[in-house]
Design an enzyme around this catalytic site. Sequence first.
Site, PDB file in Angstrom:
ATOM      1  N   TYR A   8      16.890  -2.401  -2.228  1.00 28.39           N
ATOM      2  CA  TYR A   8      17.428  -3.684  -1.789  1.00 28.39           C
ATOM      3  C   TYR A   8      18.360  -4.248  -2.871  1.00 28.39           C
ATOM      4  CZ  TYR A   8      13.818  -3.116   1.748  1.00 28.39           C
ATOM      5  OH  TYR A   8      13.038  -2.616   2.765  1.00 28.39           O
TER       6      TYR A   8
ATOM      7  N   GLN B 246       6.988 -12.292  -0.018  1.00 25.52           N
ATOM      8  CA  GLN B 246       7.927 -11.387  -0.687  1.00 25.52           C
ATOM      9  C   GLN B 246       9.340 -11.860  -0.358  1.00 25.52           C
ATOM     10  OE1 GLN B 246       8.986  -7.388   0.865  1.00 25.52           O
ATOM     11  NE2 GLN B 246       7.948  -6.631  -0.973  1.00 25.52           N
TER      12      GLN B 246
ATOM     13  N   ARG C 272      -1.616   0.972   2.943  1.00 28.72           N
ATOM     14  CA  ARG C 272      -2.132   1.708   4.093  1.00 28.72           C
ATOM     15  C   ARG C 272      -3.653   1.668   4.198  1.00 28.72           C
ATOM     16  NH1 ARG C 272       1.246   6.936   2.442  1.00 28.72           N
ATOM     17  NH2 ARG C 272       0.813   5.905   0.451  1.00 28.72           N
TER      18      ARG C 272
END
Length: 412
Positions: free
Chosen positions: A181, A106, A355
């Site tokens: 971001y 990423q 998760r």
Amino acid sequence: MTAVEQPDEARAFTPVTVGPLTLRNRFIKSATNEGMARGGVPSRALVEHHRRIAAGGAAMTTVAYCAVTADGRTFEDQVTLDDATLPHLRALTDAVRAEGAAACAQITHGGCFTFLPELSTRYPLSASGGFNPPGAISGRFFKTAMTEADMDTVAEAFAAGARRAREAGFDAVEIHMGHGYLLSQFLSPAYNRRRDAWGGNAERRARFPVAVLRRVLDAVGDTMAVTCKLSVVEGHRRGAPLEDVITTARALEAAGAHMLVLSGGMNVEAPWQIFGSNMPAAAVTSIQNPVVRVATRLMRLWEPRVAFEELYLRPYSQQVRGAVTMPLAYLGGAKSMDGVGSVMADGFDCVVMGRALIHDAQLVRRFERGETRVSGCTACNECVVTMYGPGGTHCVLTGSGDPDANSRPAAG
């Protein structure tokens, strides 16, 4: 057919092509900040974290937050894609590939969302200048609007980062355009208040992220999958509406992105939208990073109470699915075979899980063998807090971090 009986569920276990890359199935481990690069050096714990995901059956695992410049980090303990990190990242990609999976980096720049003690510029760069809400927590109250020269420099840094990722053995890069971001600061009307060709309506706000995508495609697009992570909903009233998100998705499709990973939420304004549920109150006290601890406590003063529901971003993502024909990956609370089947039935090409795979790295194998249909993950979000601990990100229900492995470089 395997133990999976429903056709839509069975499709999740079939190969899929993303640009020049073919994945063995349609399960992707999402980029979830690992906290396993102390001083910016990828650790043996980081290698093992991703190796286990690959061994557990996921087709691709994504290494979170690989900054394209030193200033592009949010914290000091994050990977920067530079020559020094390449041997350590190569150890990781070798381990993942040995398990039959692909590795994705990423690639990211934080813009004004940074808590670094020092920067090469007086103020952090962003779409627009002025007051910097994220920086108010760390005493960096202002940000600087990027010039066109700055944009060219950063776009080339993304391209250089992608080339270094390829040199390190990665099969794909995910350009982070969500969660607050830098690139999402251009997409969001809350951050982008420019009055030139890089601001205004959704099409113009998307111009710089699209330019970055094109630069990365030119650099590596013939040999690597190039995907973009996009927030389908920001989760606050000043965020981009869904029709603007669709405009961005269409622009990225036209520019040649190989796939979009559809996420949601913003780190400062709406982190609960990222996770589909709140951070536990008790966990806040265990955060060791003082800046993050203060920020999380302040956030809890205004955040709404949100109860986790599986596929919590599905209504937004379905509308994007209906607006473009390009490959799309669904991210947002998939944790059961029923949920995976729904995602496949909606026409998404991949399902991205975070998760649930931190809870059980073997979950994809266990789904395929019919050993379980529902993850044991409770969406308690305590794994998010463990990122700031000595052992790095792990599930508090099924495992513990390894501080020793997290303190040892991946290579050497």
